[in-house]
Design an enzyme around this catalytic site. Sequence first.
Site, short mmCIF file in Angstrom:
data_model
loop_
_atom_site.label_atom_id
_atom_site.label_comp_id
_atom_site.label_asym_id
_atom_site.label_seq_id
_atom_site.Cartn_x
_atom_site.Cartn_y
_atom_site.Cartn_z
N LYS A 1 -0.44 4.87 4.56
CA LYS A 1 -1.35 3.94 5.24
C LYS A 1 -0.89 3.72 6.67
O LYS A 1 0.28 3.45 6.93
CB LYS A 1 -1.44 2.61 4.50
CG LYS A 1 -2.48 1.66 5.08
CD LYS A 1 -2.76 0.49 4.15
CE LYS A 1 -3.77 -0.48 4.75
NZ LYS A 1 -5.07 0.17 5.02
N HIS B 1 0.83 -1.20 0.00
CA HIS B 1 0.00 0.00 0.00
C HIS B 1 0.87 1.25 0.00
O HIS B 1 2.09 1.18 0.21
CB HIS B 1 -0.94 0.03 1.21
CG HIS B 1 -2.07 -0.95 1.10
ND1 HIS B 1 -1.94 -2.28 1.45
CD2 HIS B 1 -3.35 -0.80 0.68
CE1 HIS B 1 -3.09 -2.90 1.25
NE2 HIS B 1 -3.96 -2.02 0.78
N GLY C 1 -6.53 -4.36 6.11
CA GLY C 1 -7.79 -5.03 6.38
C GLY C 1 -8.09 -6.09 5.33
O GLY C 1 -8.65 -7.15 5.63
#
Length: 239
Positions: A135, A131, A141
């Site tokens: 983040k 990511h 998640g």
Amino acid sequence: MKILLIGYGKMGRLIASTAEAAGDEIVGVFHRENLGALENTGKIADVVIDFSQPSTLPAVEEYIRRTGTALVSGTTGYSAEELARVRALGDCAPVLWAANYSIGVAVFRRALAEVAAVLKPDFDIEMTETHHNQKADAPSGTAKLLLSAMDPDGEYTPVYGREGACGKRGKKEIGVFALRGGTVAGTHTVHFFGPDEELEFTHRAASRQIFVNGALNMARRMAGKPNGSYDLETLLFGE
């Protein structure tokens, strides 16, 4: 559709602009600087869309319980106890929580569940998730969602990175590695390593727009539904 938005980071702003372009109305925006005002706000929307932080959960809980407004939550980083509290809001409102609102990821999750059921325990499983460098939580998640699909009964131990003399790889472990950098919207790769063969499955998000489109799609489905805690795959696949 009238939307009350909680969280106004990159996802929140993109949800707002996409919704307004589609003719929806953003009737309120709450974030860490004005979250206290939520307690004085009545039922003004068809649905609450929450892409914020776990720390906002008490305020979200109070609002949903007081107004019974439908909730679509994409907040990640919740503990198991916090996630149980989100789902418990289904007692007083229609509630949907998902770590990822991409239809592609929903299909990816379902495919991994079937593949893992066939290949375990003869194949070792490793996963990487990548990511952007802003983040705040790791693993993502979505990575946790994929882990639960491959190991629904919790029989395997997640190993979050390896360092030093960590010994031989255990038979019942799943390696999970979080990469952070640049502006990557989200890439998840799962490897199945077997005797003399390997399978690799990857989902790449080109932008956050796929999550926004999915969340708004689900928000339209959730508005007006009976109270209860709903599941994304059930809403998508009808099972």
